[in-house]
Each structure stands twice: as C-alpha cells, then as structure tokens.
Design a protein around this motif. Structure first.
Motif, PDB file in Angstrom:
ATOM      1  N   ASN A  94      11.523  52.969  17.442  1.00  0.00           N
ATOM      2  CA  ASN A  94      12.451  52.430  18.453  1.00  0.00           C
ATOM      3  C   ASN A  94      13.121  51.131  18.012  1.00  0.00           C
ATOM      4  O   ASN A  94      13.313  50.204  18.811  1.00  0.00           O
ATOM      5  N   ARG A  95      13.525  51.074  16.745  1.00  0.00           N
ATOM      6  CA  ARG A  95      14.173  49.870  16.226  1.00  0.00           C
ATOM      7  C   ARG A  95      15.696  49.963  16.251  1.00  0.00           C
ATOM      8  O   ARG A  95      16.379  49.026  15.866  1.00  0.00           O
ATOM      9  N   GLU A  97      18.084  50.165  19.048  1.00  0.00           N
ATOM     10  CA  GLU A  97      17.969  49.996  20.500  1.00  0.00           C
ATOM     11  C   GLU A  97      18.803  51.010  21.284  1.00  0.00           C
ATOM     12  O   GLU A  97      18.322  51.585  22.267  1.00  0.00           O
ATOM     13  N   SER A 100      17.053  54.378  21.553  1.00  0.00           N
ATOM     14  CA  SER A 100      15.613  54.357  21.844  1.00  0.00           C
ATOM     15  C   SER A 100      15.202  55.283  22.981  1.00  0.00           C
ATOM     16  O   SER A 100      14.013  55.577  23.144  1.00  0.00           O
TER      17      SER A 100
END
Length: 230
Positions: A94-95, A97, A100
């Motif tokens: 989940n980097r 955003e 995500s």
C-alpha cells in the motif's frame, strides 16, 4: 526488492546487439546477457562500471545478466524484469496511495487486445488496469520514456483509454530506475506518436504516475512520486 543472487562489478566493453554485451571481469572479456531491449546508449559506454547478476543456470549460454550501470556517480538499474516486481511489492504494501483501495492484485491480465501488467480489483468488484513502464533515460535529473520507438507502448495507451471508456479504472506507471530525479517527460524526440498517445490518454482520464526508486547494488524499491510534464 532484494536481489538474492550474487552481484559483481565489471567493466563494460561493447554491445553488439540488443541481448548481448561484452564485459571485462578481472581483466578477462566475457559475453553476458542484457535484459533490456532499449538502447541505454548514455549508460553503457565503453569503460564504464556495470553490475552483473550471476545466473547459475546450466542451460544458459551466458553466466551473467547485466542489470545496472554507473553513469558517473549515479547508479541506474536497466533490468526490464525489475519494474513489475518493484511495483507489485509497492502495491501489496500500500505504498501507492491512490491505488491502496485495490485489495486483489493480479499479474498479466487481458483487456481488449492487450495484456496489461496488473489487473486490480477492490472489495466492490471495481476493476483497474495498470501498465508499468521502466525508465532508464536521464539527463541532469530529467527522465524520459521511451529511449527507443515503441509501437507496443502506444497500443497499450490506446487500450487503456478504451478500458476507461467502459467504466474501468486505468493507469500507466513510469518506474524510474534511478534515485533523486527532478521530473518525468515523454520523449517527444524519439517517439512522437507515443508522446501524443500519452497526452491523449491523460485527457481521457487515464491516470499517469511517475515514481523514482531507492536503489543500491543489491536492492531496489519504489521511493516517491516524481513531477510529470506532458
């Protein structure tokens, strides 16, 4: 992403074709595989320091893959297999955003006549098609794609527009395999049609992302968003 194979430094000699190069290892010239069909002319210069990944596969003609090169002090990863692995790692952690919310990540899925690098799905079944392009061309912090004409790249962009028109999410992510760059631009001089298709995709709601990487001789990972100039 950690590179879990042995890495060696060597001296670049020449590249007779897209897939092969000759390097000097401890003064001895050897042929190695180049896992990148791009030109990489500004990186692979005679005498430059390059990185080799050892591939102990008895069926291979070459023992090493040429995966990176030093352009002065700057290390540039040129392994075309790396971008998808780095982006998948970032998606699962989940980097990225804005992506995500997509919890189901699938590799190499078709939409229309194109196979995209990722098909993402959220908990409500909404689909998002993501294409990843590795970027190695850099000059004074300005990065560009492509470094060679790419009809396939243009086709992907047009298919992403169609996916968007049919109500799906769609995006292209340019993974810059370099650290600390200033901005990303399409390479108008090398491929005008791709550049025009990228602007057309943007105007039709296709997301355009650019991220640089944090990298060392034995690792590479997605770092941060980079300004885009279309």
């Amino acid at each position: 992403m950690k590179i879990d194979k042995n890495i060696f430094k060597a001296e670049f000699v020449r590249r007779p074709n897209r897939f092969q190069a000759y390097v000097k290892i401890d003064g001895e010239e050897q042929m190695v595989h180049v896992p990148n069909t791009g030109r990489c002319k500004e990186i692979l210069l005679p005498g430059c320091t390059i990185l080799l990944r050892e591939e102990n596969n008895p069926t291979r003609k070459t023992k090493y893959d040429l995966i990176a090169g030093y352009k002065g002090e700057k290390l540039i990863n040129i392994d075309s297999q790396v971008p998808n692995k780095v982006v998948e790692e970032a998606l699962r952690e989940n980097r990225i955003e804005s992506l995500s919310m997509y919890t189901n990540i699938q590799r190499e899925k078709f939409f229309g006549n194109s196979r995209f690098d990722f098909k993402l799905t959220d908990d409500n079944g909404h689909e998002y098609y993501l294409e990843v392009k590795g970027v190695t061309l850099e000059n004074e912090g300005i990065t560009k794609f492509p470094d060679a004409p790419t009809e396939r790249g243009k086709k992907h962009l047009l298919e992403l527009i169609e996916a968007k028109k049919k109500g799906h999410g769609a995006g292209v992510l340019f993974l810059i395999q370099i650290e600390n760059v200033k901005k990303f631009m399409p390479n108008e001089e090398t491929d005008k049609e791709f550049s025009e298709a990228l602007r057309l995709a943007h105007s039709n709601g296709v997301d355009i992302y650019a991220y640089d990487c944090e990298l060392g001789e034995d690792f590479i990972k997605l770092k941060e968003s980079v300004p885009i100039e279309l």
